[in-house]
Design a protein around this motif. Structure first.
Motif, PDB file in Angstrom:
ATOM      1  N   TYR A 592       1.184  -1.420   0.406  1.00  0.00           N
ATOM      2  CA  TYR A 592       0.212  -0.493   0.467  1.00  0.00           C
ATOM      3  C   TYR A 592       1.226   0.789   0.031  1.00  0.00           C
ATOM      4  O   TYR A 592       1.334   1.819   0.887  1.00  0.00           O
ATOM      5  N   PHE A 593       1.804   1.519  -1.364  1.00  0.00           N
ATOM      6  CA  PHE A 593       2.639   3.033  -1.372  1.00  0.00           C
ATOM      7  C   PHE A 593       2.080   3.356  -2.207  1.00  0.00           C
ATOM      8  O   PHE A 593       2.454   2.742  -3.618  1.00  0.00           O
ATOM      9  N   PRO A 594       1.390   4.250  -2.294  1.00  0.00           N
ATOM     10  CA  PRO A 594       0.636   4.762  -3.782  1.00  0.00           C
ATOM     11  C   PRO A 594       1.910   5.429  -4.448  1.00  0.00           C
ATOM     12  O   PRO A 594       1.796   5.734  -6.099  1.00  0.00           O
ATOM     13  N   GLU A 595       3.213   6.397  -4.005  1.00  0.00           N
ATOM     14  CA  GLU A 595       3.692   6.705  -5.124  1.00  0.00           C
ATOM     15  C   GLU A 595       4.643   5.416  -5.668  1.00  0.00           C
ATOM     16  O   GLU A 595       5.191   6.228  -6.682  1.00  0.00           O
ATOM     17  N   ALA A 596       5.047   4.793  -5.166  1.00  0.00           N
ATOM     18  CA  ALA A 596       5.986   3.572  -5.872  1.00  0.00           C
ATOM     19  C   ALA A 596       4.842   2.394  -7.177  1.00  0.00           C
ATOM     20  O   ALA A 596       4.955   2.490  -8.177  1.00  0.00           O
ATOM     21  N   HIS A 597       3.468   2.939  -6.400  1.00  0.00           N
ATOM     22  CA  HIS A 597       2.642   2.290  -7.806  1.00  0.00           C
ATOM     23  C   HIS A 597       2.457   3.487  -8.979  1.00  0.00           C
ATOM     24  O   HIS A 597       2.910   3.313  -9.689  1.00  0.00           O
ATOM     25  N   LEU A 623      -6.125   4.098  -4.259  1.00  0.00           N
ATOM     26  CA  LEU A 623      -4.648   3.699  -2.046  1.00  0.00           C
ATOM     27  C   LEU A 623      -3.965   5.031  -0.868  1.00  0.00           C
ATOM     28  O   LEU A 623      -4.014   5.638  -0.124  1.00  0.00           O
ATOM     29  N   LYS A 624      -4.351   6.351  -1.813  1.00  0.00           N
ATOM     30  CA  LYS A 624      -3.741   7.438  -1.504  1.00  0.00           C
ATOM     31  C   LYS A 624      -4.907   7.945  -0.792  1.00  0.00           C
ATOM     32  O   LYS A 624      -6.177   7.814  -0.929  1.00  0.00           O
ATOM     33  N   PRO A 625      -4.307   7.974   0.438  1.00  0.00           N
ATOM     34  CA  PRO A 625      -5.052   8.647   1.764  1.00  0.00           C
ATOM     35  C   PRO A 625      -6.381  10.186   1.143  1.00  0.00           C
ATOM     36  O   PRO A 625      -7.837   9.789   1.954  1.00  0.00           O
ATOM     37  N   LYS A 626      -5.453  11.033   0.417  1.00  0.00           N
ATOM     38  CA  LYS A 626      -6.345  12.393  -0.150  1.00  0.00           C
ATOM     39  C   LYS A 626      -5.916  11.965  -1.216  1.00  0.00           C
ATOM     40  O   LYS A 626      -5.826  11.274  -1.941  1.00  0.00           O
ATOM     41  N   ARG A 627      -6.794  12.942  -1.844  1.00  0.00           N
ATOM     42  CA  ARG A 627      -6.343  12.907  -3.694  1.00  0.00           C
ATOM     43  C   ARG A 627      -5.308  12.812  -4.144  1.00  0.00           C
ATOM     44  O   ARG A 627      -4.450  13.489  -3.252  1.00  0.00           O
TER      45      ARG A 627
END
Length: 846
Positions: A592-597, A623-627
């Motif tokens: 759950y690492f949005p930047e890696a995706h 996955l990002k909790p905010k936009r």
């Protein structure tokens, strides 16, 4: 036996770095058998990595701020002292409470904390069961609340092993040179005897219940590996320089002995189940076994946790578990939802974890309820107000002191309660910090720093410093750094990262690099190389960044952020396949690492795999909790490419987008004011405040807007520029918020002319061109070229100043096509005054 049974085994602090070599040597055959028949992978821990908090997260699927267990000890119910954490500390229902409500039978043995035992359908042998006095002359009664049902307490008592029952035969497998240990001076064998006896007691109780009771779910917790590592890891191979050879020879086999004994106990449990039983083995965190091991533990609350590593282990096998597969991205918070899903029970929406669907051959889609806390009925819970035996609590407190988890509570009750209350609040702040809820964390810490002696406020200032850096409040960060150094003169050594961060914020990147390079020589670490790599990345020195990231990964290969950073820099070096590999490794470590995706999406897009790039961007956004504005822009771009393939070298779609911002940019004196005048005449809505008046250098005005000057500190106002045109100088472009869409008209001009024009404007000799300034501008243009490709919400065209002067109608038409609106191109061309083209580069005749 019933089908669908699940055995959950906790090995506190088990780490793949130790397990891997033992598996290869055949020294953990039972674990190896499970891996071969099931799945295995990392299990990420949480902050702070304190065992009672983490095992309560495993049991509830919730973070500590929700389940309420926040320390090793707490303030007693009668507010007249402190006590070890108990079941009463937990505010959320555990797996076994939910299973009880649904008619399942559960056995729980040794879980931390599980005293007083909860009256569930099944048996609870709480964490006080195995705790016994080392003195053979003292009695070891089983206190009320230790076991449920109480009717079996006397039978279970005989299963306990006393520390004084440990013999030489027990000791020698762990310490082959035990006969050389001076037991008059050393307390090591006494410590070992206690650790071993307690874990054997847990094992005896667990195996007894496994074959003598009916159960659907069973949870067993062992602290053997954790306690043996805290006591003896400093002696584990490879030998550390500070460890004397003699002591190394005495204790070097202890840690491996603990792992092998744990595996032997696992073998016995496997004999007591059938093939229809699912087994899960996990640890709450790992343990440092390399050069980061701490020889002398600092005086700091729960200091032993500094030896804990980010990843624990997860292994599972069963009839519906995949075979011989590595799985990725699991966290402690995912265990409870996964167990509930195994039993076809709904997941509480207030649980923080997710079902690990990847481990199942035939996964069952999860179902959900609002919260198990809101469901009425019998959940086998204790009376939270029931009194607990004070003698039992005193003995447990003494053991926590012996293990180094807590300092001995102050004899003055008020002081002890004050310190414990502060520790609990601090841990709660650290939980919020780990969840990136910086406001909640800061509010607690600002209250804590008001405390006076004997409370040590240094840890609170450390976290405030960290928050200030995360939120880019660099003046505050500098203030906290100064305070810390005033409070503790030795603190100077541990603040290089913070100091470097502040220097970067001030634009003093070379000073930051010099500082970190100096530290690298005296105390090299993965984080040092990573931070140096970040600075080179910031300077667009991608090869140097790559080199430092590679070293960081070599030292610590299982850090997700290192692998993601490497992927990003490889993208800038056009090494797309390698970038994708590192991005995937990052995701494997932390799912759950949005930047890696997002970075994976970038790499796949560059490779032309648009469909999978779209999936990666969608995952990042989800996955990002905010936009995640950058992911949203990237998705839009991908969808447009999929519907109508474009030339990938172009950074323009020539289509109007609602709420886009038109930015006129370029180096100083490159014609930006002229283009702003043209946009004004074209009919565009210009965002300017007119504060900077026209002068000899710009007789038709500058068209500037004052907030642009502090864009690097605050870009929150940019939405007010939607559907407008404004001027932003080139070095500030990288501070644009990814929330918005931008059409950037970037003015180009011969660099000799740019520099010459600036020197005329500032009253300097125009014929003397400083090479350093020329090189700086050249590098700036290169950085913009890279930056535009990395920003999905940015479209950019280059307009040559000379072309505007010589071909104004053609350039006006190009701008109109780029913006995607009907413009008054005649008026645009009509405002061009060629007489302003001063300081032009002379044509060299050959």
């Amino acid at each position: 036996m019933k089908k669908n049974k699940l055995l959950l085994i906790g090995w506190d602090a088990a780490d793949w770095k130790i397990i891997g070599p033992l598996l290869a040597k055949g020294q953990m055959p039972n674990l190896k058998k499970i891996i071969g028949e099931g799945v295995y992978g990392n299990l990420s821990t949480m902050n702070p990595p304190l065992s009672p908090m983490l095992w309560s997260t495993v049991a509830t699927g919730k973070t500590p701020d929700k389940h309420g267990v926040l320390n090793f000890i707490e303030i007693a119910q009668d507010l007249n002292g402190v006590r070890p954490v108990t079941t009463s500390s937990r505010k959320a229902r555990a797996i076994w409470n939910i299973l009880h409500n649904k008619g399942y039978k559960s056995n729980v043995v040794g879980w931390w904390p599980s005293f007083p035992a909860e009256p569930i359908n099944g048996v609870v042998v709480s964490d006080r069961f195995q705790k016994m006095n080392k003195d053979p002359k003292k009695k070891n009664p089983i206190y009320k609340g230790t076991i449920h049902p109480e009717s079996i307490a006397m039978d279970m008592a005989d299963l306990r092993m006393r520390p004084y029952e440990v013999t030489g035969e027990h000791i020698l497998p762990f310490f082959p040179n035990a006969t050389k240990i001076d037991q008059e001076k050393e307390g090591s064998l006494s410590t070992f005897s206690k650790i071993l006896a307690e874990n054997v007691s847990v094992h005896n109780a667990a195996t007894n219940l496994m074959h003598s009771t009916e159960w659907d779910f069973m949870a067993i917790y062992y602290d053997l590996i954790d306690h043996m590592c805290h006591a003896f890891m400093k002696y584990h191979p490879p030998k550390l320089g500070a460890i004397a050879q003699e002591r190394y020879e005495l204790y070097k086999d202890a840690v491996v002995g603990a792992y092998r004994f744990q595996d032997m106990m696992l073998g016995r449990k496997l004999q007591l189940i059938d093939d229809d039983t699912t087994v899960m083995i996990l640890s709450d965190h790992g343990f440092e076994s390399g050069n980061k091991r701490i020889i002398k533990m600092p005086k700091y609350p729960a200091a032993p946790s500094l030896d804990h590593r980010q990843f624990g282990v997860f292994v599972a096998k069963g009839p519906n578990i995949k075979k011989n597969e590595k799985i990725f991205g699991l966290g402690l918070i995912d265990i409870a939802p996964t167990v509930l899903n195994h039993f076809d029970l709904p997941i509480g929406k207030d649980m923080d974890g997710k079902v690990a669907l990847d481990i199942f051959k035939e996964p069952t889609d999860p179902t959900y309820i609002e919260s198990w806390e809101k469901v009425e009925g019998d959940f086998g819970e204790i009376d939270k107000n029931a009194k607990v035996d004070s003698i039992s609590e005193q003995e447990t407190m003494e053991q926590l002191v012996e293990l180094g988890y807590i300092d001995r509570p102050d004899e003055k009750i008020e002081t002890a309660m004050l310190k414990v209350g502060c520790d609990i609040k601090h841990n709660l702040a650290r939980v919020h910090l780990g969840k990136k809820d910086y406001d909640k964390a800061r509010d607690i810490l600002l209250q804590l720093i008001k405390e006076k002696e004997p409370v040590n406020t240094i840890p609170f200032y450390m976290d405030l410093l960290a928050i200030s850096l995360k939120t880019e409040e660099f003046d505050k960060a500098e203030e906290y750094l100064k305070l810390l150094r005033e409070k503790d003169k030795e603190f100077d050594f541990t603040t290089h990262f913070a100091e470097a961060h502040i220097l970067v914020a001030k634009g003093e990147i070379e000073k930051a690099l010099a500082l970190l390079n100096k530290v690298k020589k005296t105390r090299p670490s993965a984080e040092i190389f990573f931070q140096i790599g970040k600075l080179h990345r910031r300077n667009s020195q991608f090869e140097k960044a790559k080199e430092n990231y590679a070293t960081a990964i070599e030292i610590e290969p299982d850090r997700a952020k290192y692998n993601r950073a490497m992927a990003e820099v490889l993208l800038r070096l056009n090494e797309y396949e390698e970038a994708a590999e590192y991005a995937l490794t990052s995701i494997e470590l932390v799912k759950y690492f949005p930047e890696a995706h997002y970075t994976l999406g970038e790499a796949l897009e560059k490779m032309g795999d648009l469909e999978n790039a779209k999936i990666a961007y969608e995952t990042a956004k989800k996955l990002k909790p905010k936009r995640f504005h950058r992911a949203e822009r990237a998705l839009e771009k991908i969808e447009e490419k999929l519907s109508e393939p474009l030339n990938l070298n172009e950074k323009t779609l020539n289509a109007y987008k609602e709420d886009q911002i038109v930015v006129v940019s370029g180096l100083p004196r490159s014609g930006t004011s002229l283009m702003m005048q043209m946009m004004d005449k074209a009919g565009m809505d210009i965002l300017t405040d007119g504060k900077r008046k026209a002068d000899k250098s710009n007789p038709k005005g500058y068209y500037e807007y004052e907030p642009v000057m502090s864009l690097h500190r605050d870009n929150s106002w940019l939405t007010s520029a939607n559907n407008k045109t404004l001027k932003i100088v080139a070095p500030l472009l990288k501070h644009l918020s990814p929330e918005n869409r931008y059409k950037i008209i970037f003015m180009k001009r011969d660099l000799d002319e740019v520099v010459k024009s600036q020197r005329v404007m500032t009253g300097k000799d125009p014929d003397t061109i400083p090479v350093s300034l020329y090189n700086a501008y050249y590098e700036q243009l290169e950085q913009i070229n890279v930056w535009k490709e990395a920003e999905p919400g940015v479209e950019l065209i280059y307009i040559d100043y000379k072309d505007v002067l010589e071909k104004p109608e053609e350039m006006a038409q190009k701008v109109q096509e780029f913006i995607g609106l009907e413009l008054d191109t005649k008026a645009m061309a009509g405002c061009v005054d060629t007489s302003l083209y001063r300081n032009r580069k002379e044509t060299i005749k050959t």
